[in-house]
Scaffold this motif. Structure first.
Motif, short mmCIF file in Angstrom:
data_model
loop_
_atom_site.label_atom_id
_atom_site.label_comp_id
_atom_site.label_asym_id
_atom_site.label_seq_id
_atom_site.Cartn_x
_atom_site.Cartn_y
_atom_site.Cartn_z
N LEU A 177 -5.36 -15.93 1.03
CA LEU A 177 -6.11 -15.78 -0.19
C LEU A 177 -7.24 -16.80 -0.20
O LEU A 177 -7.22 -17.76 0.57
CB LEU A 177 -5.19 -15.99 -1.40
CG LEU A 177 -5.57 -15.31 -2.72
CD1 LEU A 177 -5.64 -13.80 -2.54
CD2 LEU A 177 -4.53 -15.65 -3.79
N GLY A 178 -8.26 -16.58 -1.04
CA GLY A 178 -9.36 -17.53 -1.11
C GLY A 178 -8.86 -18.95 -1.30
O GLY A 178 -7.98 -19.19 -2.12
N GLY A 179 -9.41 -19.90 -0.54
CA GLY A 179 -8.89 -21.25 -0.56
C GLY A 179 -7.66 -21.35 0.31
O GLY A 179 -7.35 -20.45 1.11
N ASP A 180 -6.91 -22.41 0.16
CA ASP A 180 -5.72 -22.62 0.98
C ASP A 180 -4.49 -22.07 0.27
O ASP A 180 -3.66 -22.81 -0.25
CB ASP A 180 -5.56 -24.11 1.29
CG ASP A 180 -6.68 -24.62 2.18
OD1 ASP A 180 -7.18 -23.82 3.00
OD2 ASP A 180 -7.06 -25.79 2.06
N LYS A 181 -4.41 -20.73 0.25
CA LYS A 181 -3.30 -20.07 -0.41
C LYS A 181 -2.83 -18.89 0.44
O LYS A 181 -3.59 -18.29 1.19
CB LYS A 181 -3.73 -19.56 -1.80
CG LYS A 181 -4.19 -20.65 -2.76
CD LYS A 181 -4.71 -20.04 -4.04
CE LYS A 181 -5.25 -21.11 -4.98
NZ LYS A 181 -5.82 -20.51 -6.21
N ILE A 182 -1.56 -18.58 0.31
CA ILE A 182 -0.98 -17.39 0.92
C ILE A 182 -0.61 -16.42 -0.18
O ILE A 182 0.03 -16.79 -1.17
CB ILE A 182 0.27 -17.74 1.76
CG1 ILE A 182 -0.11 -18.60 2.97
CG2 ILE A 182 0.96 -16.47 2.25
CD1 ILE A 182 1.08 -19.03 3.80
N ASN A 183 -1.04 -15.17 -0.02
CA ASN A 183 -0.72 -14.14 -0.99
C ASN A 183 0.37 -13.24 -0.41
O ASN A 183 0.27 -12.77 0.72
CB ASN A 183 -1.96 -13.31 -1.34
CG ASN A 183 -1.64 -12.19 -2.31
OD1 ASN A 183 -1.71 -11.02 -1.98
ND2 ASN A 183 -1.25 -12.55 -3.52
N ILE A 184 1.41 -13.00 -1.22
CA ILE A 184 2.52 -12.13 -0.81
C ILE A 184 2.59 -10.99 -1.81
O ILE A 184 2.97 -11.19 -2.98
CB ILE A 184 3.84 -12.93 -0.75
CG1 ILE A 184 3.71 -14.06 0.28
CG2 ILE A 184 5.00 -12.03 -0.38
CD1 ILE A 184 4.89 -14.98 0.33
N ARG A 185 2.22 -9.79 -1.35
CA ARG A 185 2.09 -8.63 -2.25
C ARG A 185 3.14 -7.57 -1.91
O ARG A 185 3.32 -7.22 -0.74
CB ARG A 185 0.69 -8.04 -2.15
CG ARG A 185 0.45 -6.84 -3.05
CD ARG A 185 -1.03 -6.46 -3.06
NE ARG A 185 -1.55 -6.27 -1.72
CZ ARG A 185 -1.43 -5.13 -1.02
NH1 ARG A 185 -0.78 -4.10 -1.55
NH2 ARG A 185 -1.96 -5.03 0.18
N LEU A 186 3.81 -7.07 -2.92
CA LEU A 186 4.88 -6.10 -2.72
C LEU A 186 4.32 -4.77 -2.22
O LEU A 186 3.40 -4.21 -2.83
CB LEU A 186 5.64 -5.89 -4.03
CG LEU A 186 6.87 -4.99 -3.96
CD1 LEU A 186 7.96 -5.63 -3.11
CD2 LEU A 186 7.39 -4.69 -5.37
N VAL A 187 4.89 -4.24 -1.14
CA VAL A 187 4.49 -2.95 -0.59
C VAL A 187 5.52 -1.89 -0.95
O VAL A 187 5.18 -0.76 -1.34
CB VAL A 187 4.32 -3.04 0.94
CG1 VAL A 187 4.01 -1.66 1.53
CG2 VAL A 187 3.24 -4.03 1.31
N SER A 188 6.79 -2.23 -0.82
CA SER A 188 7.86 -1.28 -1.16
C SER A 188 9.11 -2.07 -1.51
O SER A 188 9.24 -3.25 -1.17
CB SER A 188 8.15 -0.32 0.01
OG SER A 188 8.60 -1.04 1.14
N SER A 189 10.03 -1.40 -2.23
CA SER A 189 11.28 -2.06 -2.60
C SER A 189 12.40 -1.03 -2.68
O SER A 189 12.16 0.18 -2.79
CB SER A 189 11.13 -2.79 -3.94
OG SER A 189 10.91 -1.87 -4.99
N ASN A 190 13.62 -1.54 -2.66
CA ASN A 190 14.78 -0.67 -2.74
C ASN A 190 15.93 -1.41 -3.42
O ASN A 190 16.35 -2.48 -2.95
CB ASN A 190 15.20 -0.21 -1.35
CG ASN A 190 16.40 0.73 -1.38
OD1 ASN A 190 16.55 1.54 -2.29
ND2 ASN A 190 17.29 0.58 -0.41
N GLY A 191 16.38 -0.88 -4.54
CA GLY A 191 17.55 -1.44 -5.19
C GLY A 191 17.31 -2.68 -6.03
O GLY A 191 18.28 -3.26 -6.55
N LEU A 192 16.08 -3.10 -6.20
CA LEU A 192 15.82 -4.29 -7.00
C LEU A 192 15.80 -3.95 -8.48
O LEU A 192 15.24 -2.92 -8.88
CB LEU A 192 14.48 -4.92 -6.60
CG LEU A 192 14.36 -5.48 -5.19
CD1 LEU A 192 12.98 -6.10 -4.99
CD2 LEU A 192 15.44 -6.51 -4.92
#
Length: 239
Positions: A177-192
């Motif tokens: 992500l912009g700057g010193d960041k990591i972006n973790i974005r949900l693509v798919s899920s099951n049972g949550l």
């Protein structure tokens, strides 16, 4: 035949061997001095670099031979550094490897300016999992969720969540992500459960306080964890 002429080459040979031995001895002394001075300088550089955000003295290796001529010119061709267990924000970087190219030492020999820095930072899945559990509040409120991560592609991780009341899985896309960041974005899920989905759809993990003003240029998912490519220019330390 008196044998006198034959003794001249013998004496010359002895003299030649003596000179050769002296030259070899001098070279050995100079090499030893060079390596001794290099070891001292590596320890000094490690101490200066530690002050730039490392929790302990990193391993330092000064490249190029001879070393003393580099000292005389106050210009080092390159320096390799590595360090483990470096905390940056909520994440602990398991391993940082970096190369400093064009290291120009100041006149007081207590600092330097670096033309370019390149390297990698490795975050294990275990460390990332701990960070995510701290970042995503609802995990704790759902009763001690166990979060296990593994690679699912060059830019995706598969997450297994073991809750007290249920279990599920999710696939996240990992990106810089912009700057010193990591972006973790949900693509798919099951049972949550639905109360958890909103909190895991889009997670930002800051990597604040990277040593030596290093910047994250890109990230990728590997079998060993998340690897970030690092870079930096015109960095000054010490002094």
């Amino acid at each position: 035949m008196n044998g006198y002429p034959a003794t001249v080459p013998v004496r010359r040979r002895h003299r030649g061997r003596t000179i050769l031995i002296i030259v070899i001895a001098l070279i050995a002394v100079l090499v030893a001095l060079d390596f001794g001075a290099r070891a001292f300088a590596e320890s000094k550089v490690a101490s200066e670099i530690q002050d730039q955000g490392f929790p302990k003295k990193p391993d330092v290796s000064i490249n190029g031979f001879p070393f003393l001529t580099q000292v005389a010119s106050r210009d080092m061709k390159s320096i390799d550094i590595s360090s483990t267990d470096v905390p940056v924000g909520p994440v602990t970087i398991h391993l940082i490897n970096a190369k400093l190219d064009g290291v120009h030492i100041n006149s007081s020999f207590n600092g330097a300016t670096v033309d370019t820095l390149t390297g990698t930072a490795q975050i294990t899945f275990g460390d990332l999992s701990n960070s995510l559990e701290n970042e995503v509040g609802p995990l704790g409120s759902l009763g001690g969720a166990g979060l296990t991560l593994k690679p699912a592609g060059p830019d995706e991780v598969k997450a297994s969540l073991d809750l007290l009341v249920t279990s599920g899985s999710a696939t996240w896309k990992v990106a810089k992500l912009g700057g010193d960041k990591i972006n973790i974005r949900l693509v798919s899920s099951n049972g949550l459960p639905s109360e958890l989905l909103d909190s895991v759809k889009n997670i930002t993990v800051p990597l604040t306080g990277l040593p030596l003003h290093l910047k994250i240029e890109s990230v990728s998912v590997t079998p060993a964890g998340i690897v970030g490519v690092l870079g930096g220019q015109d960095v000054t330390f010490g002094g």
